[in-house]
Every structure is written in C-alpha cells, then in structure tokens.
Design a protein around this motif. Structure first.
Motif, PDB file in Angstrom:
ATOM      1  N   TYR A   1      -3.489   5.129  -1.659  1.00  0.00           N
ATOM      2  CA  TYR A   1      -4.361   5.814  -0.702  1.00  0.00           C
ATOM      3  C   TYR A   1      -4.071   7.306  -0.756  1.00  0.00           C
ATOM      4  O   TYR A   1      -2.923   7.730  -0.604  1.00  0.00           O
ATOM      5  CB  TYR A   1      -4.062   5.279   0.702  1.00  0.00           C
ATOM      6  N   ILE A   2      -5.130   8.116  -0.941  1.00  0.00           N
ATOM      7  CA  ILE A   2      -5.008   9.571  -0.859  1.00  0.00           C
ATOM      8  C   ILE A   2      -6.185  10.117  -0.060  1.00  0.00           C
ATOM      9  O   ILE A   2      -7.155   9.401   0.211  1.00  0.00           O
ATOM     10  CB  ILE A   2      -4.964  10.246  -2.247  1.00  0.00           C
ATOM     11  N   SER A   3      -6.102  11.382   0.285  1.00  0.00           N
ATOM     12  CA  SER A   3      -7.199  12.036   0.998  1.00  0.00           C
ATOM     13  C   SER A   3      -7.547  13.355   0.324  1.00  0.00           C
ATOM     14  O   SER A   3      -6.847  13.824  -0.589  1.00  0.00           O
ATOM     15  CB  SER A   3      -6.799  12.292   2.454  1.00  0.00           C
ATOM     16  N   GLY A   4      -8.617  13.975   0.817  1.00  0.00           N
ATOM     17  CA  GLY A   4      -8.957  15.306   0.338  1.00  0.00           C
ATOM     18  C   GLY A   4      -7.835  16.295   0.580  1.00  0.00           C
ATOM     19  O   GLY A   4      -7.601  17.196  -0.229  1.00  0.00           O
TER      20      GLY A   4
ATOM     21  N   VAL B   1      -7.894   1.698  -5.202  1.00  0.00           N
ATOM     22  CA  VAL B   1      -7.749   3.074  -4.722  1.00  0.00           C
ATOM     23  C   VAL B   1      -8.611   3.271  -3.489  1.00  0.00           C
ATOM     24  O   VAL B   1      -9.781   2.864  -3.463  1.00  0.00           O
ATOM     25  CB  VAL B   1      -8.149   4.090  -5.816  1.00  0.00           C
ATOM     26  N   VAL B   2      -8.026   3.886  -2.462  1.00  0.00           N
ATOM     27  CA  VAL B   2      -8.755   4.247  -1.245  1.00  0.00           C
ATOM     28  C   VAL B   2      -8.685   5.761  -1.100  1.00  0.00           C
ATOM     29  O   VAL B   2      -7.619   6.361  -1.265  1.00  0.00           O
ATOM     30  CB  VAL B   2      -8.168   3.567   0.000  1.00  0.00           C
ATOM     31  N   PHE B   3      -9.826   6.364  -0.790  1.00  0.00           N
ATOM     32  CA  PHE B   3      -9.916   7.826  -0.679  1.00  0.00           C
ATOM     33  C   PHE B   3     -10.614   8.205   0.610  1.00  0.00           C
ATOM     34  O   PHE B   3     -11.697   7.708   0.911  1.00  0.00           O
ATOM     35  CB  PHE B   3     -10.700   8.392  -1.865  1.00  0.00           C
TER      36      PHE B   3
ATOM     37  N   ILE C   1       0.843  -1.199   0.000  1.00  0.00           N
ATOM     38  CA  ILE C   1       0.000   0.000   0.000  1.00  0.00           C
ATOM     39  C   ILE C   1       0.870   1.237   0.000  1.00  0.00           C
ATOM     40  O   ILE C   1       1.779   1.368   0.828  1.00  0.00           O
ATOM     41  CB  ILE C   1      -0.925   0.032   1.242  1.00  0.00           C
ATOM     42  N   ALA C   2       0.605   2.142  -0.934  1.00  0.00           N
ATOM     43  CA  ALA C   2       1.312   3.426  -0.987  1.00  0.00           C
ATOM     44  C   ALA C   2       0.353   4.535  -0.592  1.00  0.00           C
ATOM     45  O   ALA C   2      -0.777   4.603  -1.091  1.00  0.00           O
ATOM     46  CB  ALA C   2       1.853   3.687  -2.390  1.00  0.00           C
ATOM     47  N   PHE C   3       0.807   5.403   0.299  1.00  0.00           N
ATOM     48  CA  PHE C   3       0.057   6.577   0.718  1.00  0.00           C
ATOM     49  C   PHE C   3       0.732   7.815   0.145  1.00  0.00           C
ATOM     50  O   PHE C   3       1.960   7.904   0.125  1.00  0.00           O
ATOM     51  CB  PHE C   3       0.085   6.714   2.249  1.00  0.00           C
TER      52      PHE C   3
END
Length: 310
Positions: free
Chosen positions: A134-137, A165-167, A8-10
């Motif tokens: 994985y990214i965020s707003g 993809v995880v957001f 997993i890459a963030f």
C-alpha cells in the motif's frame, strides 16, 4: 482471501502532530493512519500489518515506534537514521471540523528511506513476504526522483510475484505540482489493483474528467471514489466485467475533526475487501469507521471509541 492470513505492507511518512487547545503531541500521516486503523480492524480478520518508513534515533521517534508496536503493527521494515528526525505538522481546526495543516518536513527521515542502502522493504518484496503493498500519493511526493523510481520498481516486482497493490491518490500541492503528480500516478496505476481516489484531490491533479475511465485505461482493476459526506462511488472488475455502485455515507450530526476521515475510510474498505467481503459491504465498513473518527479530535482516536467495529 477469506480464511487465510493476509500480510499488508504500507510505505509512507508518519509525522509528529501538534493539535488541539492547548496543544497536544500525537502522531499521524496518511498511510500510518490507514495502517493503524486497519491493524485494529484486522485483529479478528487475520490481517497482519507492517509499516515501512524512516525515523530518527531520538526519543520522539522511539515513542512513535513503541506506539505502533502497541497497536500490533510490525515495525521491522522501519529504518532508523542517525542524523534525521521525523517531520512535524500543526493542525488548526475550524468550528465545522475542517482543518488546516502547517508542515515542517523538508528534512524528515522518511524522505531518505531509500538512500544509501538496500532497505528492509526491498528485501521483503524480493523475498515475496507480503500479499499487499500500500502506498499513497504522499508516499511518492516526499521522495527524490531516483527514490520514486525505486518505489515504482518495487510495485512492479511485487505485482510480478503475484502480489496486490493498493494506491491512495492523496495529493498535497505543497509537496509537488499537479504535472509531477500526473506523471508519477501514470507510472503507478498500471500496477494497482485497488485505487482509493479522493475526488477533490483528483480534480486538483487532473482537472475535470471521468476518474474511473482514466484508471481503467491505465490498467487499474478497482476504483473507490471518496466524496466526503456524499455517497462514495465504487467500480469493480474494470479490466474484466465492470460493475459500479453508490454507497451512502453515515450521517453525522456533530463533526469534531475531519482529520483522517479518508484514511480511516480506506482502512474500513480494505478490512472488508481483504477478508473477502463485497465492495458494497466494504464501503459500508469504510463509512462506518470514518463517521466514528470524525467525531473525535486528531488523526488517531482512542481504541475504545471503535470497540464495536473491532
């Protein structure tokens, strides 16, 4: 994904954190918090965690990098920039555990991750090195418009190569407007397999409305709505056979600091889902970890405080 090693890459920003009385210096940031807690939970679940960001070449940046490596986070995706420093934030915590943030991040290194060169994250995605991105707003909000477009293109490339993809929708009105966030969330959600939605932040961006239905229409496959001490709402199979659940939060008598509550919940949920657990069991893991975290000061609690989960 049970039985296989999941990589997993963030991508995001980690800042210097000043908090407590007297003030103490630590570090934190939404994606880094989740990455670190997932790295701790992932040691016995065959989850390998990498973190992509930009730091300076100063001693504080080196301290942060070393601390992540001690937590078994792979830092080969980190860029070091000569003329930049990490951002900084000050946390003021009320007696009930609620916190207020004051930021100094306008020129932070992470904002320039995609500037002037092909980045380690771009090369890694092109080479199909990760199972999950994985990214965020906040990951989006800190970037210039052209860099936002690069990040969305990375999601598209990663998805096309079979990745997940995880957001997390984390919204900070100091960084951008609700209208800007709406536009970019609409660009991201068609590629998202798991959306982690803080209900209060969703209302700030979209107003009232059916969160799950909006995510389904945009192409998202699974949604978890985080609601603080209220039961979280989980919807799976949105593009195939939808199922919905409510999972109660763990009661906590004494809340010390709610910082990283949602980030740690995300780590617990992903620890379950990426190691083959059901959505309900995964949400229970998320609640369990968040309940531990909010009983300690700061975004990152000592590892020994969560030994029973590791």
């Amino acid at each position: 994904m049970k039985g296989t090693c999941v990589k997993i890459a963030f991508f995001g920003e980690c800042m210097v954190e000043l908090s407590g009385q007297p003030l103490r210096r630590t570090f934190g940031g939404d994606t880094l918090n989740t990455a670190l807690y997932l790295a701790r939970l992932g040691r016995r679940r065959r989850l390998d965690i990498s973190y992509a960001t930009a730091l300076g070449k100063d001693n504080i940046s080196q301290d942060m990098l070393s601390a992540w490596q001690e937590e078994y986070i792979d830092t080969r995706l980190v860029r070091r920039l000569d003329d930049k420093l990490p951002g900084l934030y000050l946390v003021e915590t009320e007696p009930n555990g609620e916190r207020h943030f004051h930021y100094w991040r306008n020129d932070s290194a992470a904002k320039f991750y995609f500037a002037a060169a092909v980045t380690p994250l771009e090369r890694a995605i092109e080479n199909n090195e990760f199972d999950v991105l994985y990214i965020s707003g906040i990951s989006l909000a800190i970037l210039a418009e052209d860099a936002k477009a690069i990040l969305v293109t990375l999601l598209e490339t990663h998805k096309a190569k079979g990745g997940k993809v995880v957001f997390d929708n984390n919204f900070r009105p100091q960084l951008w407007t609700a209208k800007q966030a709406q536009y970019w969330y609409q660009q991201v959600l068609p590629f998202v397999d798991i959306a982690l939605i803080t209900e209060d932040d969703d209302h700030k961006v979209w107003g009232e409305g059916d969160v799950t239905e909006r995510c389904r229409e945009l192409g998202c496959g699974e949604v978890v709505i985080k609601r603080g001490s209220l039961p979280c709402l989980v919807a799976t199979g949105l593009q195939t056979r939808p199922e919905t659940y409510q999972v109660a939060a763990n009661p906590v008598q004494t809340v010390i600091d709610t910082c990283a509550a949602g980030d740690s919940f995300a780590a617990g949920y992903l620890a379950g889902r990426l190691s083959g657990e059901s959505a309900t069991v995964s949400a229970e893991l998320g609640h369990q970890l968040a309940a531990i975290v909010i009983q300690h000061p700061g975004a990152i609690i000592p590892p020994e405080a969560m030994t029973e989960m590791m």
